[in-house]
Structures are given as structure tokens and as C-alpha cells.
Design a protein around this motif. Structure first.
Motif: not given
Length: 223
Positions: A62-75
């Protein structure tokens, strides 16, 4: 997009870390206080950790981050929490396999065994064996929660040594000691050893790494 409450995110992260770091204590709490079996406690504890990991990931996305960062955090986030849990409370696929061997005593062996113990389940432990201590913790939790009742620990140790060990670890299972080599006639030379009387002169025997989650759940199923 609705603004993320940072307190909620921080709380989720901290609680997930707390569960991961203290996963061993949480695991044993579920066995001793809630009365779950060992395998069930394992599944529940890791499910809870995983759910909070997922919640943390959802909040991060929900934080305004780049898509690749969100995917990285998700993993990365679930991997960190579950890895921390693993290091605190290691487990392996073979822990879920019941690898008991069936032993049949002859009449003489049966008489000698019954002279040593009258319990349905008997554990042969060394006072200096760290794996015996781990097994005694699990069995003690199951005993306290009433999931295992007819059980006894036999230590190869002086009485004072066994008394000190039992007191320091809070063991409530009935125990006694054997100080001579008759101890090894039934235990063998690898430890820990758990014997469970089946029928007639047959016993199931778990030795060393075979004293695992599946062993504990089998014992509770036979009470």
C-alpha cells in the motif's frame, strides 16, 4: 489510495518478528497450554507466522513504491520470517515420518523389561545427551497437557544428577535412574530411545533422530 497507517505496519512487522524469534516457545505453548498435538502445533504456529507475514506484505504494497520493490518485499518478507522461525526451531521432512521399528521380546527379555518398567511408554535417556533433553521437553509438554499419561523416563545417571536435570528443565514425567549396564540391554547405544508396548511381547522402538514429531503424535494416539 487510502493513506497507510504506519503504526499498523510497524505493529505487524514487530509481531511477525516476535512470533518468528519465539517460534519455539509458541510451538510448545500450543502443545502444553492449548493441548494440540505436535504436528498440529507445528502447522498452526507456522500458519500464524505466514499469515502475519502476508499481512505485512499487503501493508507494504500500500506504500507508494515501484512495482519491482513491491514484488521484492512480497518474496523477501515471508522468507525472512519463516527462515528466522526455522533457525529458532529447526525441522526437516523426516521429522514427519514414523520410522519406528517393531521389536519382539522373548520370554526372558519380557520378564526383564517388565522388571525395569511397568509403563506403557518408557524413555531411555542419558543425562548428558542434548537430543534427549529436546525429546523430554516435547514429551513433558504432552504429559502436562494430558495427551500422554502412562509414561516414564529412565536415566542412565546418578540419582542426584537426574534430580538436578529434572528440576532444571521442569520435567513432571515420572522418572528413575539405572546406574549399571543393564540400562543398555534395552536401550542400545544410540539415544534418545523411546519404547512403547504394543501387544503381547511386542514393542515399538524409536532411536536417535527417529524420536521425532511423528513419534510423539503416534504415542498420543495410543493413550
Amino acid at each position: 489510495m487510502k493513506k497507510l497507517n504506519p503504526i499498523l505496519l510497524i505493529t505487524s512487522i514487530l509481531f511477525s518478528l516476535f512470533l518468528a524469534i519465539f517460534s519455539y516457545s509458541f510451538f510448545h505453548f500450543l502443545i502444553k497450554q492449548i493441548g494440540l498435538g505436535v504436528v498440529s502445533s507445528f502447522l498452526v504456529s507456522h500458519f500464524v507466522i505466514l499469515m502475519f507475514s502476508i499481512l505485512t506484505v499487503v501493508l507494504i504494497t500500500k506504500i507508494n513504491l515501484k512495482k519491482w520493490l513491491k514484488i521484492t518485499f512480497a518474496i523477501v518478507v515471508p522468507v525472512i520470517f519463516l527462515s528466522t522461525s526455522f533457525f529458532q526451531n529447526p525441522y526437516y521432512p523426516e521429522d514427519f515420518e514414523n520410522r519406528a521399528s517393531l521389536v519382539e521380546f522373548n520370554e526372558e527379555q519380557s520378564i526383564k523389561y517388565n522388571a525395569i518398567t511397568s509403563s506403557k511408554t518408557t524413555c531411555f535417556f542419558l543425562a548428558t545427551c542434548p537430543f534427549c533433553e529436546i525429546a523430554s521437553d516435547y514429551l513433558n509438554d504432552l504429559y502436562i497437557s494430558g495427551q500422554i499419561k502412562d509414561i516414564e523416563i529412565i536415566y542412565y545417571a546418578y540419582q542426584s544428577t537426574a534430580d538436578s536435570l529434572v528440576k532444571s528443565r521442569g520435567i513432571q514425567i515420572p522418572y528413575k535412574t539405572i546406574e549399571d549396564n543393564s540400562f543398555f540391554s534395552f536401550s542400545g547405544n544410540s539415544f534418545p530411545v523411546v519404547l512403547h508396548k504394543e501387544q503381547d511381547n511386542q514393542v515399538k522402538k524409536w532411536v536417535g533422530n527417529d524420536v521425532n514429531f511423528a513419534c510423539f503424535d503416534y504415542l498420543t494416539s495410543k493413550q
